[in-house]
Design an enzyme around this catalytic site. Structure first.
Site, PDB file in Angstrom:
ATOM      1  CG  ASN A 194      72.551 -20.246  -1.188  1.00 42.59           C
ATOM      2  OD1 ASN A 194      71.989 -20.885  -0.303  1.00 42.59           O
ATOM      3  ND2 ASN A 194      73.847 -20.030  -1.197  1.00 42.59           N
ATOM      4  NE  ARG A 227      75.790 -28.536   3.792  1.00 39.94           N
ATOM      5  CZ  ARG A 227      76.546 -27.496   3.411  1.00 39.94           C
ATOM      6  NH1 ARG A 227      77.426 -27.643   2.417  1.00 39.94           N
ATOM      7  NH2 ARG A 227      76.431 -26.334   3.979  1.00 39.94           N
ATOM      8  CE  LYS A 279      63.180 -20.066   8.863  1.00 37.23           C
ATOM      9  NZ  LYS A 279      62.927 -19.806   7.433  1.00 37.23           N
ATOM     10  CB  ALA A 333      64.818 -19.456   2.492  1.00 39.50           C
ATOM     11  N   GLY A 372      73.033 -19.921   6.690  1.00 44.27           N
ATOM     12  CA  GLY A 372      72.575 -18.605   6.248  1.00 44.27           C
ATOM     13  C   GLY A 372      73.665 -17.582   6.484  1.00 44.27           C
ATOM     14  CB  SER A 373      73.539 -13.935   6.482  1.00 48.23           C
ATOM     15  OG  SER A 373      72.516 -13.733   7.434  1.00 48.23           O
ATOM     16  CD  GLU A 397      78.387 -25.587   7.451  1.00 53.84           C
ATOM     17  OE1 GLU A 397      79.134 -24.789   6.841  1.00 53.84           O
ATOM     18  OE2 GLU A 397      78.797 -26.664   7.916  1.00 53.84           O
ATOM     19  CB  CYS A 417      78.251 -19.944   1.386  1.00 53.47           C
ATOM     20  SG  CYS A 417      78.152 -21.716   1.178  1.00 53.47           S
ATOM     21  CD  GLU A 461      75.202 -28.533   7.388  1.00 50.40           C
ATOM     22  OE1 GLU A 461      75.257 -27.995   6.271  1.00 50.40           O
ATOM     23  OE2 GLU A 461      74.184 -28.530   8.104  1.00 50.40           O
TER      24      GLU A 461
HETATM   25  P1  NAD Z   1      69.705 -15.277   5.740  1.00 52.41           P
HETATM   26  O1  NAD Z   1      70.612 -15.386   6.916  1.00 52.41           O
HETATM   27  O2  NAD Z   1      69.020 -14.004   5.494  1.00 52.41           O
HETATM   28  O3  NAD Z   1      68.562 -16.380   5.822  1.00 52.41           O
HETATM   29  C1  NAD Z   1      68.875 -17.730   6.045  1.00 52.41           C
HETATM   30  C2  NAD Z   1      67.701 -18.378   6.743  1.00 52.41           C
HETATM   31  O4  NAD Z   1      67.535 -17.754   8.005  1.00 52.41           O
HETATM   32  C3  NAD Z   1      66.381 -18.253   6.010  1.00 52.41           C
HETATM   33  O5  NAD Z   1      65.653 -19.442   6.185  1.00 52.41           O
HETATM   34  C4  NAD Z   1      65.693 -17.119   6.743  1.00 52.41           C
HETATM   35  O6  NAD Z   1      64.291 -17.198   6.701  1.00 52.41           O
HETATM   36  C5  NAD Z   1      66.184 -17.361   8.152  1.00 52.41           C
HETATM   37  N1  NAD Z   1      66.122 -16.192   9.024  1.00 52.41           N
HETATM   38  C6  NAD Z   1      66.263 -14.891   8.699  1.00 52.41           C
HETATM   39  N2  NAD Z   1      66.102 -14.124   9.794  1.00 52.41           N
HETATM   40  C7  NAD Z   1      65.864 -14.959  10.827  1.00 52.41           C
HETATM   41  C8  NAD Z   1      65.606 -14.776  12.207  1.00 52.41           C
HETATM   42  N3  NAD Z   1      65.548 -13.576  12.753  1.00 52.41           N
HETATM   43  N4  NAD Z   1      65.413 -15.865  12.975  1.00 52.41           N
HETATM   44  C9  NAD Z   1      65.450 -17.092  12.438  1.00 52.41           C
HETATM   45  N5  NAD Z   1      65.680 -17.337  11.135  1.00 52.41           N
HETATM   46  C10 NAD Z   1      65.886 -16.273  10.341  1.00 52.41           C
HETATM   47  O7  NAD Z   1      70.583 -15.735   4.501  1.00 52.41           O
HETATM   48  P2  NAD Z   1      70.096 -15.901   2.996  1.00 52.41           P
HETATM   49  O8  NAD Z   1      70.159 -14.577   2.378  1.00 52.41           O
HETATM   50  O9  NAD Z   1      68.867 -16.697   2.899  1.00 52.41           O
HETATM   51  O10 NAD Z   1      71.233 -16.854   2.445  1.00 52.41           O
HETATM   52  C11 NAD Z   1      72.423 -16.397   2.016  1.00 52.41           C
HETATM   53  C12 NAD Z   1      73.475 -16.535   3.115  1.00 52.41           C
HETATM   54  O11 NAD Z   1      73.619 -17.909   3.460  1.00 52.41           O
HETATM   55  C13 NAD Z   1      74.830 -16.105   2.642  1.00 52.41           C
HETATM   56  O12 NAD Z   1      75.470 -15.362   3.642  1.00 52.41           O
HETATM   57  C14 NAD Z   1      75.553 -17.408   2.388  1.00 52.41           C
HETATM   58  O13 NAD Z   1      76.941 -17.320   2.462  1.00 52.41           O
HETATM   59  C15 NAD Z   1      74.996 -18.263   3.456  1.00 52.41           C
HETATM   60  N6  NAD Z   1      75.166 -19.683   3.124  1.00 52.41           N
HETATM   61  C16 NAD Z   1      76.099 -20.389   3.810  1.00 52.41           C
HETATM   62  C17 NAD Z   1      76.318 -21.718   3.487  1.00 52.41           C
HETATM   63  C18 NAD Z   1      77.341 -22.518   4.248  1.00 52.41           C
HETATM   64  O14 NAD Z   1      77.268 -23.721   4.163  1.00 52.41           O
HETATM   65  N7  NAD Z   1      78.261 -21.898   4.963  1.00 52.41           N
HETATM   66  C19 NAD Z   1      75.570 -22.320   2.480  1.00 52.41           C
HETATM   67  C20 NAD Z   1      74.624 -21.574   1.781  1.00 52.41           C
HETATM   68  C21 NAD Z   1      74.428 -20.237   2.129  1.00 52.41           C
END
Ligand code: NAD
Length: 486
Positions: A160, A168, A183, A185, A237-238, A259, A293, A467
């Site tokens: 995103n 960051r 790594k 996305a 990520g999520s 995060e 997020c 961060e």
């Molecule tokens: P995601 O968790 O699906 O993916 C995030 C990253 O994790 C990607 O690089 C993906 O390839 C990797 N990933 C997925 N499965 C994995 C695994 N099994 N092992 C290792 N890596 C893996 O999330 P997304 O859909 O890409 O991003 C959206 C999410 O990120 C939302 O929940 C959002 O709130 C969160 N986010 C949080 C912040 C924050 O600072 N808190 C900032 C931006 C996004």
């Protein structure tokens, strides 16, 4: 290279893996990167296998002794040059990001400048890594405390904010003297690779920053974090994936920063400046097309002002121009992929089934690309599913409340705790409510909190660590205590 990418001139757009300063192909072949506005393939990027991930760890481990011993001023100057290069090339980087992520060009321009600021901020922080010295209570010795780089750091970033989530992490890691394996996305590797190229141009030595896009993040990550040379995992990520990574990291007692997801409440009290609240709500909801997020996910509005607030917000969202992010006058681009679009549609449908009223939007337009209309839902029941999940799209659900304590309780009734927003004309009340909100960050009379100089992060299941700011630097250091007698 696809025709659309050919329109990006003036920057290198690498499509290989960056390992030890060399661009290479991936052992797993290539992975396609799509344009969410057309659903067509934009580029093929090298796909890293777990072995490629381990090669990147070797390169980072080899570069570590020299980089951590490089004078902080020299590390700072590399980051400062990277800031300058990113700023000079911001338009090209923004356009590249639009192609792979879909966001409107205005959002992409904003993100590149925000992302570059992390390099500038951490160029300034690199020379401010302090410690302490005290006399032990017994008087027998001195207690010397020093901060050392944590070591090889593995970073996982989401799609995103493809530039800002990378800078960051890379900014503070390099400032602290760590080396990096990033790594990105799979949806948005091109921006990360272009930023890595700029870091090379800025003089960051070979092996200090390595980038390994992959179609299979699970196996690569398992191999990398099992390598004892890796000392840090920084994930954005999520919450779902974060939880799983924390379990894996536990086997190696790996230092983790997380995060994770958010479910931000946006509170509007009866004494708020309503126009300012609508403006703030608009930014908190629509920045990055709702794919943030920090996006306001639930609007709790006092019943005495709710009708006026909803009508004004709906009018603002209805006026937005939806289309491909690079087209003139477009305010809102497509969502990133078909899964995200399906999720947003299902959440809106279930809210309307629960009795919510659609004030504007409420559906996907009939066209190619993952577009969804900006949507305002009024009269959403407080227990609707849309209020407990991250929407990650341009949808604003509005719930009415009557008492302050009720609003706080509703706001806190979630496993998430990243950010909350509140609007009130009474600063005393605003600060009291801010203290009661279970969130790592609170915006008072502001619809945006992100700032490279501030500690960004969540409580509860929104994450661990911070961060940005000085705290962000400390995440890449270990505290060493030396007992000295003299
Ligand atoms: P995601 O968790 O699906 O993916 C995030 C990253 O994790 C990607 O690089 C993906 O390839 C990797 N990933 C997925 N499965 C994995 C695994 N099994 N092992 C290792 N890596 C893996 O999330 P997304 O859909 O890409 O991003 C959206 C999410 O990120 C939302 O929940 C959002 O709130 C969160 N986010 C949080 C912040 C924050 O600072 N808190 C900032 C931006 C996004």
């Amino acid at each position: 290279m696809a025709a659309d990418l050919a329109t990006i001139t003036g920057i290198e757009v690498p499509t290989g893996l960056l390992i030890g300063g060399q661009w290479s192909s991936g052992r797993a072949g290539t992975l396609p990167v799509f344009d969410p506005a057309t659903e067509e393939v934009l580029a093929e990027v090298a796909d890293a296998s777990p072995e490629d991930g381990l090669d990147a760890v070797s390169a980072a481990a080899e570069a570590l002794p020299r980089w951590s011993a490089t004078p902080p001023r020299v590390r700072a100057e590399c980051l400062r040059r990277a800031y300058q290069l990113m700023t000079e090339k911001s338009e090209q980087l923004a356009r590249l990001m639009v192609l792979e992520n879909g966001k409107a060009l205005r959002d992409a321009r904003g993100e590149i400048l925000y992302a570059a600021e992390f390099f500038r901020w951490y160029a300034e922080e690199a020379v401010r890594i302090d410690g302490s010295l005290m006399i032990s209570p017994s008087g027998a010795n001195r207690i010397m405390v020093q901060r050392q780089p944590v070591g090889v750091s593995y970073m996982i970033t989401p799609w995103n904010f493809p530039a800002a989530m990378a800078t960051r992490k890379i900014g503070p890691a390099l400032a602290a003297g760590c080396t990096v394996v990033l790594k990105p996305a799979k949806e948005t590797p091109l921006t990360a690779l272009a930023v890595a190229e700029l870091l090379t141009e800025a003089g960051v030595p070979d092996g200090v920053v390595n980038v390994v896009p992959t179609n299979k993040p699970g196996p690569l990550t398992q191999a990398v974090i099992a390598d004892p040379r890796v000392r840090k995992l920084s994930f954005t990520g999520s919450t779902e994936v974060g939880r799983m990574l924390l379990k894996q990291a536990a086997d190696y007692v790996l230092n983790c920063s997380m995060e994770l997801g958010g479910n931000a409440p946006f509170l509007v009290f009866e004494d708020a400046d309503l126009d300012a609240a609508v403006e703030g709500a608009f930014i908190a909801k629509m920045r990055n097309g709702g794919e943030a997020c920090t996006a306001a996910n639930r609007f709790y509005v006092h019943e005495s002002v709710a009708a006026a607030f909803s009508a004004k917000l709906a009018a603002k969202l209805a006026a937005l121009h939806v289309g491909p992010g690079l087209e003139d006058g477009v305010d809102l681009g497509p969502l990133v992929n078909a899964d995200t679009l399906a999720k947003v549609s299902a959440l809106v449908d279930s809210a309307t089934d629960d009795g919510a009223e659609v004030l504007t939007g409420g559906h996907a337009p009939n066209r190619a690309g993952y577009f969804y209309e900006p949507t305002v839902l009024d009269g959403v029941p407080a227990d609707a599913a849309i209020l407990s999940e991250e929407i990650f799209g341009p949808v604003a659900p509005i719930v009415r409340f009557s008492r302050q304590d009720e609003a706080i309780e509703l706001a806190n009734s979630t496993e998430y705790g990243l950010v909350s927003y509140l609007y009130s004309g009474d600063l005393r009340r605003a600060l009291q409510v801010a203290e009661a909100l279970e969130a790592g960050m609170v915006g008072i009379n502001r619809g945006v909190v992100s700032d490279p100089a501030a500690p960004f992060g969540g409580v509860k299941q929104s994450g661990l660590g911070r961060e940005g700011g000085h705290d962000g630097l400390l995440e890449y250091t270990e505290t060493k205590y030396i007992a000295v007698e003299w």
